[in-house]
Design a protein around this motif. Structure first.
Motif, mmCIF file in Angstrom:
data_model
loop_
_atom_site.group_PDB
_atom_site.id
_atom_site.type_symbol
_atom_site.label_atom_id
_atom_site.label_comp_id
_atom_site.label_asym_id
_atom_site.label_seq_id
_atom_site.Cartn_x
_atom_site.Cartn_y
_atom_site.Cartn_z
ATOM 1 N N UNK A 38 22.582 21.431 66.152
ATOM 2 C CA UNK A 38 22.256 22.204 64.955
ATOM 3 C C UNK A 38 21.375 23.389 65.318
ATOM 4 N N UNK A 39 21.571 24.478 64.623
ATOM 5 C CA UNK A 39 20.610 25.580 64.701
ATOM 6 C C UNK A 39 19.713 25.409 63.483
ATOM 7 N N UNK A 40 18.446 25.053 63.718
ATOM 8 C CA UNK A 40 17.545 24.744 62.612
ATOM 9 C C UNK A 40 16.648 25.928 62.256
ATOM 10 N N UNK A 41 16.621 26.953 63.091
ATOM 11 C CA UNK A 41 15.925 28.204 62.822
ATOM 12 C C UNK A 41 16.548 29.246 63.748
ATOM 13 N N UNK A 42 16.145 30.493 63.596
ATOM 14 C CA UNK A 42 16.723 31.558 64.414
ATOM 15 C C UNK A 42 16.508 31.316 65.895
ATOM 16 N N UNK A 43 15.407 30.662 66.252
ATOM 17 C CA UNK A 43 15.094 30.441 67.664
ATOM 18 C C UNK A 43 14.990 28.965 68.032
ATOM 19 N N UNK A 44 15.517 28.077 67.188
ATOM 20 C CA UNK A 44 15.368 26.639 67.435
ATOM 21 C C UNK A 44 16.706 25.921 67.296
ATOM 22 N N UNK A 45 16.925 24.956 68.208
ATOM 23 C CA UNK A 45 18.125 24.126 68.194
ATOM 24 C C UNK A 45 17.708 22.666 68.208
ATOM 25 N N UNK A 46 18.572 21.800 67.706
ATOM 26 C CA UNK A 46 18.339 20.361 67.757
ATOM 27 C C UNK A 46 19.637 19.681 68.176
ATOM 28 N N UNK A 65 17.418 21.428 86.821
ATOM 29 C CA UNK A 65 17.743 22.849 86.919
ATOM 30 C C UNK A 65 18.107 23.364 85.527
ATOM 31 N N UNK A 66 19.335 23.787 85.333
ATOM 32 C CA UNK A 66 19.726 24.337 84.035
ATOM 33 C C UNK A 66 20.523 23.335 83.196
ATOM 34 N N UNK A 99 21.963 24.384 79.740
ATOM 35 C CA UNK A 99 21.078 25.189 78.901
ATOM 36 C C UNK A 99 20.814 26.531 79.583
ATOM 37 N N UNK A 100 20.695 27.551 78.779
ATOM 38 C CA UNK A 100 20.465 28.897 79.294
ATOM 39 C C UNK A 100 19.055 29.011 79.860
ATOM 40 N N UNK A 101 18.896 29.943 80.771
ATOM 41 C CA UNK A 101 17.575 30.194 81.342
ATOM 42 C C UNK A 101 16.628 30.634 80.234
ATOM 43 N N UNK A 102 15.445 30.077 80.231
ATOM 44 C CA UNK A 102 14.450 30.423 79.224
ATOM 45 C C UNK A 102 14.377 29.453 78.061
ATOM 46 N N UNK A 103 15.418 28.629 77.863
ATOM 47 C CA UNK A 103 15.386 27.630 76.790
ATOM 48 C C UNK A 103 14.326 26.593 77.140
ATOM 49 N N UNK A 104 13.479 26.275 76.184
ATOM 50 C CA UNK A 104 12.411 25.298 76.397
ATOM 51 C C UNK A 104 12.729 24.018 75.632
ATOM 52 N N UNK A 105 12.575 22.890 76.301
ATOM 53 C CA UNK A 105 12.767 21.591 75.659
ATOM 54 C C UNK A 105 11.405 21.176 75.141
ATOM 55 N N UNK A 106 11.276 21.109 73.825
ATOM 56 C CA UNK A 106 9.966 20.879 73.213
ATOM 57 C C UNK A 106 9.631 19.412 73.021
ATOM 58 N N UNK A 107 10.626 18.563 72.886
ATOM 59 C CA UNK A 107 10.326 17.156 72.682
ATOM 60 C C UNK A 107 11.533 16.407 72.168
ATOM 61 N N UNK A 118 14.584 18.508 70.573
ATOM 62 C CA UNK A 118 14.283 19.848 70.050
ATOM 63 C C UNK A 118 14.250 20.865 71.181
ATOM 64 N N UNK A 119 14.905 22.003 70.964
ATOM 65 C CA UNK A 119 14.936 23.084 71.934
ATOM 66 C C UNK A 119 14.487 24.378 71.258
ATOM 67 N N UNK A 120 13.841 25.224 72.029
ATOM 68 C CA UNK A 120 13.419 26.526 71.509
ATOM 69 C C UNK A 120 13.963 27.610 72.412
ATOM 70 N N UNK A 121 14.543 28.607 71.775
ATOM 71 C CA UNK A 121 15.102 29.746 72.500
ATOM 72 C C UNK A 121 14.208 30.955 72.239
ATOM 73 N N UNK A 122 13.370 31.324 73.222
ATOM 74 C CA UNK A 122 12.499 32.486 73.008
ATOM 75 C C UNK A 122 13.327 33.755 72.831
ATOM 76 N N UNK A 123 12.847 34.643 71.997
ATOM 77 C CA UNK A 123 13.542 35.904 71.783
ATOM 78 C C UNK A 123 13.360 36.789 73.014
ATOM 79 N N UNK A 124 14.457 37.299 73.566
ATOM 80 C CA UNK A 124 14.331 38.135 74.765
ATOM 81 C C UNK A 124 13.692 39.474 74.430
ATOM 82 N N UNK A 125 12.905 39.956 75.369
ATOM 83 C CA UNK A 125 12.315 41.279 75.181
ATOM 84 C C UNK A 125 13.336 42.320 75.617
ATOM 85 N N UNK A 126 13.378 43.405 74.896
ATOM 86 C CA UNK A 126 14.316 44.470 75.202
ATOM 87 C C UNK A 126 13.747 45.281 76.362
#
Length: 145
Positions: A38-46, A65-66, A99-107, A118-126
């Motif tokens: 599920x995408x539970x927020x713009x930057x969060x997956x479950x 690794x990934x 999982x893509x590089x930068x995805x954080x497993x929160x718990x 729970x996973x969090x996908x940080x917004x990439x900086x331009x």
């Protein structure tokens, strides 16, 4: 059956490792246990797996690794029991998610036979970078031509 490489085009530079990841995911195509993503927020997956019958000590979650790898192994508690019908399987499983590089497993938590991760996908900086064009035949490396 052979398949043509997805990233075989010369326009895809440095993406050959993605082909290997796709092969690993395809080998992990067993349908057990069933899961939702599920995408539970713009930057969060479950990720939710149906793991009825598994206790917390029967489950293991690792990041290799990934890959997010979820394993389950139940203890055999059938000793001394006589089953007239055994329809509830006590089987082990391994489910891997690339999982893509930068995805954080929160718990993770276990609730009513469902394992939630729970996973969090940080917004990439331009990033914009200007590349200098030199009048020579070859690029400058560390101030030397």
């Amino acid at each position: 059956m052979s398949r043509s490489p997805v990233f075989g085009s010369p326009l895809f530079l440095g993406f050959d490792h993605l082909e290997q990841m796709l092969d690993r995911v395809q080998k992990n195509a067993d349908g057990y246990p069933p899961y939702n993503i599920e995408q539970i927020a713009a930057d969060r997956l479950r990720i939710t797996l149906a793991v009825a019958g598994f206790a917390m000590e029967d489950l293991q979650i690792t990041q290799e690794d990934n890959q997010l790898v979820i394993r389950g192994r139940q203890k055999d508690d059938s000793e001394g029991r006589v089953f007239l019908h055994r329809g509830i399987a006590a089987r082990q499983f391994q489910r891997a998610f690339v999982i893509a590089e930068g995805i954080e497993i929160e718990g993770a938590w276990l609730d009513n036979g469902l394992l939630h991760v729970e996973l969090r996908r940080p917004q990439p900086e331009v990033r914009v970078r200007t590349i200098q064009i030199n009048g020579r035949n070859r690029p400058m490396v560390d101030g030397q031509a």
